[in-house]
Design a protein around this motif. Structure first.
Motif, PDB file in Angstrom:
ATOM      1  N   ALA A 326       4.213   4.799   7.743  1.00 46.85           N
ATOM      2  CA  ALA A 326       3.566   4.300   8.971  1.00 46.85           C
ATOM      3  C   ALA A 326       3.662   2.781   9.097  1.00 46.85           C
ATOM      4  O   ALA A 326       3.376   2.215  10.154  1.00 46.85           O
ATOM      5  CB  ALA A 326       2.099   4.730   8.989  1.00 46.85           C
ATOM      6  N   VAL A 327       4.032   2.113   8.000  1.00 49.02           N
ATOM      7  CA  VAL A 327       4.041   0.637   8.002  1.00 49.02           C
ATOM      8  C   VAL A 327       5.423   0.105   8.394  1.00 49.02           C
ATOM      9  O   VAL A 327       6.420   0.403   7.735  1.00 49.02           O
ATOM     10  CB  VAL A 327       3.621   0.094   6.606  1.00 49.02           C
ATOM     11  N   CYS A 328       5.465  -0.661   9.480  1.00 49.63           N
ATOM     12  CA  CYS A 328       6.754  -1.237   9.909  1.00 49.63           C
ATOM     13  C   CYS A 328       7.057  -2.502   9.110  1.00 49.63           C
ATOM     14  O   CYS A 328       8.208  -2.813   8.835  1.00 49.63           O
ATOM     15  CB  CYS A 328       6.724  -1.615  11.385  1.00 49.63           C
ATOM     16  N   GLN A 329       5.997  -3.267   8.807  1.00 51.21           N
ATOM     17  CA  GLN A 329       6.210  -4.572   8.159  1.00 51.21           C
ATOM     18  C   GLN A 329       4.882  -5.058   7.577  1.00 51.21           C
ATOM     19  O   GLN A 329       3.825  -4.762   8.152  1.00 51.21           O
ATOM     20  CB  GLN A 329       6.675  -5.558   9.235  1.00 51.21           C
ATOM     21  N   VAL A 330       4.932  -5.750   6.458  1.00 50.10           N
ATOM     22  CA  VAL A 330       3.740  -6.474   5.991  1.00 50.10           C
ATOM     23  C   VAL A 330       4.112  -7.959   6.065  1.00 50.10           C
ATOM     24  O   VAL A 330       4.982  -8.421   5.338  1.00 50.10           O
ATOM     25  CB  VAL A 330       3.326  -6.079   4.554  1.00 50.10           C
ATOM     26  N   ARG A 331       3.467  -8.666   6.993  1.00 51.21           N
ATOM     27  CA  ARG A 331       3.801 -10.080   7.244  1.00 51.21           C
ATOM     28  C   ARG A 331       2.761 -10.981   6.625  1.00 51.21           C
ATOM     29  O   ARG A 331       1.595 -10.607   6.542  1.00 51.21           O
ATOM     30  CB  ARG A 331       3.719 -10.361   8.755  1.00 51.21           C
ATOM     31  N   GLY A 332       3.187 -12.172   6.268  1.00 51.63           N
ATOM     32  CA  GLY A 332       2.184 -13.163   5.908  1.00 51.63           C
ATOM     33  C   GLY A 332       2.488 -13.887   4.644  1.00 51.63           C
ATOM     34  O   GLY A 332       3.552 -13.716   4.035  1.00 51.63           O
ATOM     35  N   GLU A 333       1.549 -14.693   4.250  1.00 56.06           N
ATOM     36  CA  GLU A 333       1.700 -15.580   3.106  1.00 56.06           C
ATOM     37  C   GLU A 333       0.368 -15.559   2.368  1.00 56.06           C
ATOM     38  O   GLU A 333      -0.683 -15.749   2.987  1.00 56.06           O
ATOM     39  CB  GLU A 333       1.996 -16.978   3.655  1.00 56.06           C
ATOM     40  N   GLY A 334       0.411 -15.293   1.081  1.00 61.99           N
ATOM     41  CA  GLY A 334      -0.836 -15.260   0.320  1.00 61.99           C
ATOM     42  C   GLY A 334      -1.727 -14.130   0.771  1.00 61.99           C
ATOM     43  O   GLY A 334      -1.250 -13.081   1.225  1.00 61.99           O
ATOM     44  N   LEU A 335      -3.021 -14.334   0.672  1.00 60.56           N
ATOM     45  CA  LEU A 335      -3.957 -13.272   1.075  1.00 60.56           C
ATOM     46  C   LEU A 335      -4.339 -13.446   2.541  1.00 60.56           C
ATOM     47  O   LEU A 335      -5.519 -13.440   2.901  1.00 60.56           O
ATOM     48  CB  LEU A 335      -5.172 -13.264   0.142  1.00 60.56           C
ATOM     49  N   LEU A 336      -3.334 -13.625   3.355  1.00 62.69           N
ATOM     50  CA  LEU A 336      -3.483 -13.719   4.806  1.00 62.69           C
ATOM     51  C   LEU A 336      -2.349 -12.871   5.381  1.00 62.69           C
ATOM     52  O   LEU A 336      -1.282 -13.368   5.721  1.00 62.69           O
ATOM     53  CB  LEU A 336      -3.366 -15.187   5.250  1.00 62.69           C
ATOM     54  N   LEU A 341       1.854  -1.876  12.352  1.00 59.54           N
ATOM     55  CA  LEU A 341       2.027  -0.430  12.518  1.00 59.54           C
ATOM     56  C   LEU A 341       2.805  -0.099  13.787  1.00 59.54           C
ATOM     57  O   LEU A 341       3.119   1.065  14.049  1.00 59.54           O
ATOM     58  CB  LEU A 341       0.658   0.269  12.551  1.00 59.54           C
ATOM     59  N   GLY A 342       3.059  -1.128  14.600  1.00 61.46           N
ATOM     60  CA  GLY A 342       3.871  -0.925  15.799  1.00 61.46           C
ATOM     61  C   GLY A 342       3.163  -0.217  16.935  1.00 61.46           C
ATOM     62  O   GLY A 342       3.782   0.129  17.937  1.00 61.46           O
ATOM     63  N   SER A 343       1.854   0.037  16.784  1.00 64.05           N
ATOM     64  CA  SER A 343       1.128   0.743  17.850  1.00 64.05           C
ATOM     65  C   SER A 343      -0.352   0.398  17.803  1.00 64.05           C
ATOM     66  O   SER A 343      -0.982   0.429  16.734  1.00 64.05           O
ATOM     67  CB  SER A 343       1.339   2.253  17.677  1.00 64.05           C
ATOM     68  N   GLU A 348      -6.129   1.051  15.814  1.00 63.45           N
ATOM     69  CA  GLU A 348      -7.510   1.442  16.117  1.00 63.45           C
ATOM     70  C   GLU A 348      -7.957   2.586  15.201  1.00 63.45           C
ATOM     71  O   GLU A 348      -9.029   2.538  14.597  1.00 63.45           O
ATOM     72  CB  GLU A 348      -7.554   1.910  17.563  1.00 63.45           C
ATOM     73  N   GLN A 349      -7.097   3.594  15.087  1.00 65.35           N
ATOM     74  CA  GLN A 349      -7.409   4.748  14.217  1.00 65.35           C
ATOM     75  C   GLN A 349      -7.570   4.303  12.758  1.00 65.35           C
ATOM     76  O   GLN A 349      -8.487   4.721  12.071  1.00 65.35           O
ATOM     77  CB  GLN A 349      -6.256   5.734  14.246  1.00 65.35           C
ATOM     78  N   THR A 350      -6.639   3.444  12.314  1.00 73.66           N
ATOM     79  CA  THR A 350      -6.665   3.001  10.910  1.00 73.66           C
ATOM     80  C   THR A 350      -7.967   2.268  10.594  1.00 73.66           C
ATOM     81  O   THR A 350      -8.591   2.519   9.557  1.00 73.66           O
ATOM     82  CB  THR A 350      -5.461   2.076  10.604  1.00 73.66           C
ATOM     83  N   ALA A 370      -1.107  -4.645  14.758  1.00 70.77           N
ATOM     84  CA  ALA A 370      -1.207  -4.898  13.306  1.00 70.77           C
ATOM     85  C   ALA A 370      -2.666  -5.089  12.927  1.00 70.77           C
ATOM     86  O   ALA A 370      -3.484  -5.434  13.770  1.00 70.77           O
ATOM     87  CB  ALA A 370      -0.422  -6.161  12.945  1.00 70.77           C
ATOM     88  N   PHE A 371      -2.985  -4.808  11.662  1.00 70.39           N
ATOM     89  CA  PHE A 371      -4.335  -5.126  11.193  1.00 70.39           C
ATOM     90  C   PHE A 371      -4.275  -6.132  10.055  1.00 70.39           C
ATOM     91  O   PHE A 371      -3.243  -6.318   9.414  1.00 70.39           O
ATOM     92  CB  PHE A 371      -5.130  -3.860  10.838  1.00 70.39           C
ATOM     93  N   ARG A 372      -5.424  -6.779   9.841  1.00 73.60           N
ATOM     94  CA  ARG A 372      -5.508  -7.931   8.959  1.00 73.60           C
ATOM     95  C   ARG A 372      -5.980  -7.543   7.552  1.00 73.60           C
ATOM     96  O   ARG A 372      -6.907  -6.759   7.412  1.00 73.60           O
ATOM     97  CB  ARG A 372      -6.527  -8.892   9.562  1.00 73.60           C
ATOM     98  N   ILE A 373      -5.349  -8.121   6.554  1.00 73.98           N
ATOM     99  CA  ILE A 373      -5.866  -8.033   5.186  1.00 73.98           C
ATOM    100  C   ILE A 373      -6.033  -9.466   4.681  1.00 73.98           C
ATOM    101  O   ILE A 373      -5.056 -10.196   4.523  1.00 73.98           O
ATOM    102  CB  ILE A 373      -4.925  -7.238   4.253  1.00 73.98           C
ATOM    103  N   ALA A 374      -7.289  -9.861   4.478  1.00 71.11           N
ATOM    104  CA  ALA A 374      -7.587 -11.228   4.004  1.00 71.11           C
ATOM    105  C   ALA A 374      -8.858 -11.167   3.148  1.00 71.11           C
ATOM    106  O   ALA A 374      -9.909 -11.652   3.549  1.00 71.11           O
ATOM    107  CB  ALA A 374      -7.774 -12.165   5.191  1.00 71.11           C
TER     108      ALA A 374
END
Ligand code: PLP
Length: 399
Positions: A326-336, A341-343, A348-350, A370-374
């Protein structure tokens, strides 16, 4: 007076709401990387209050600093009149860890205010009125900061805004030609956060620095999300090797308390003192309790090896999440990070599924796919593995 309404009902009726779908979980307590709900459910914090709680929640050193300072004194006088030890100590610690030229700190209350101060000071110093920002930038919600927001759908309803603002394309070197000798300042996030974590391409920030130097324009980095170790160096400017004329800080700066700051060279800062005198005034800016908390949190960061561990944690997250179909890409630098998900509906569901799994994540202002992981930078291996297991489980359930 006792209301018959539940606290949830009162939250929706009594408090001003701007989001049509807030997370809406009642939180009772927070400790380390966990938030505890009123019903006793534990949530792993994957957003840190949007890059705020970087040393984790309820850190004993931070609480002690708050208690000690509250016992000494709270607010005394408008900013800059009396000598207050927490402000001086924190300014000293901050400038020690920033490039030498950034040696003077003006404390305010928030990120928006820090950017307001930077823009005003740039106009005052240069005598120019034009300003440049970037498309999909976010710098805050006050009128000035909103004028520098690179997204018309969020600002259009609030016109008239500041005149003379041009939004250039981030990472487009050709657009930099629009910065000229009438431009007072360029305000830029070295990594665009609300755009869904967009990194600067190789050489872009250097080219921006060069153009600003050539035109006598002041370069302002908004490090409100990228500061305090989040991207694997203390500040993102150190990662990219580009020193701005001014940097604005907030969020993590207060260690969980409200605080913002503009940092620049003393020779620039001194312009506040003339034409007019008292060029910027704040009652609560640099609140002594916020400065004490922020200083304690920064010391905690410096004393623990978390900044050095950021890279390894990032690689683990990227490696484990990237492989999910389901993951198209994980973007970013460090814990940002942004998990693409492309949709919008999948995001919203995730986020909903993650809440059910006991994980708090969030979306982005301008990137609904996309959703955020920080997470707090103190997150350990076991907690990180738990987070990944929950994220993968939520993604498995996507329809
Ligand atoms: N700049 C950036 C990059 C931000 O992310 C934010 C807030 O999200 C701000 C400025 C505004 O900060 P505040 O909400 O403290 O005014």
């Amino acid at each position: 007076m006792k209301s018959k309404k539940t606290i949830r009902e009162q939250f929706f009726s009594l408090l001003g709401q701007t989001s049509p779908s807030p997370l809406g979980v009642e939180i009772h307590k927070a400790e380390g990387v966990f938030l505890l709900s009123a019903t006793g459910k534990r949530y792993l914090d994957l957003i840190s209050g949007v890059s705020v709680s970087y040393v984790g929640h309820a850190r004993p050193e931070v609480i002690k600093a708050i208690e000690d300072q509250a016992r000494n004194h709270l607010h005394l006088m408008v900013y800059g009149e009396l000598i207050q030890q927490p402000q001086v100590l924190y300014a000293s610690l901050l400038t020690e860890h920033l490039p030498k030229a950034l040696n003077s700190v003006y404390f305010v209350n928030s990120g928006s205010e820090a950017n307001e101060a930077a823009m005003k000071l740039a106009k005052r110093i240069t005598g120019r009125s034009k300003m440049v920002c970037f498309k999909n930038a976010y710098h805050g919600s006050t009128h000035g900061a909103l004028s520098m927001m690179g997204n018309e759908s969020f600002r259009g309803a609030f016109r008239p805004l500041l005149p003379g603002v041009t939004a250039l394309r981030f990472n487009n070197k050709e657009d930099l030609q629009h910065i000229d000798k009438r431009t007072a300042c360029v305000l830029v996030e070295p990594i665009q956060a609300e755009a869904g974590i967009r990194l600067p391409e190789l050489g872009f920030l250097e080219a921006l620095r060069e153009r600003c130097d050539r035109t006598g324009t002041l370069l302002i980095f908004d490090e409100i999300q990228t500061g305090f170790g989040r991207t694997g160096t203390l500040f993102a400017m150190q990662k990219y090797g580009v020193t701005p004329d001014m940097v604005t800080l907030a969020k993590a700066l207060g260690g969980g308390m409200p605080l913002g700051a503009l940092v620049c060279n003393k020779t620039l800062m001194d312009a506040w003192q003339s034409n007019p005198v008292l060029g910027h005034i704040t009652t609560f800016g640099g609140h002594p309790v916020s400065c004490a908390a922020g200083c304690a949190a920064f010391q905690v960061l410096l004393e623990n090896g978390w900044v050095k561990e950021v890279h390894e944690k990032t690689e683990f997250l990227k490696k484990t999440l990237r492989v999910h179909p389901a993951v198209c890409q994980v973007r970013g630098e460090g814990l940002l990070l942004a998990v693409e998900l492309g949709s919008a509906s999948k995001v919203e569901q995730t986020l909903q599924l993650l809440l059910e799994e006991g994980v708090m994540a969030d979306g982005f202002l301008y990137c609904d796919t996309a959703f955020r992981i920080a997470p707090p930078l103190c997150i350990n291996k076991e907690e990180l593995e738990g987070a990944v297991t929950s994220v993968l489980a939520a993604l498995d359930k996507l329809k």
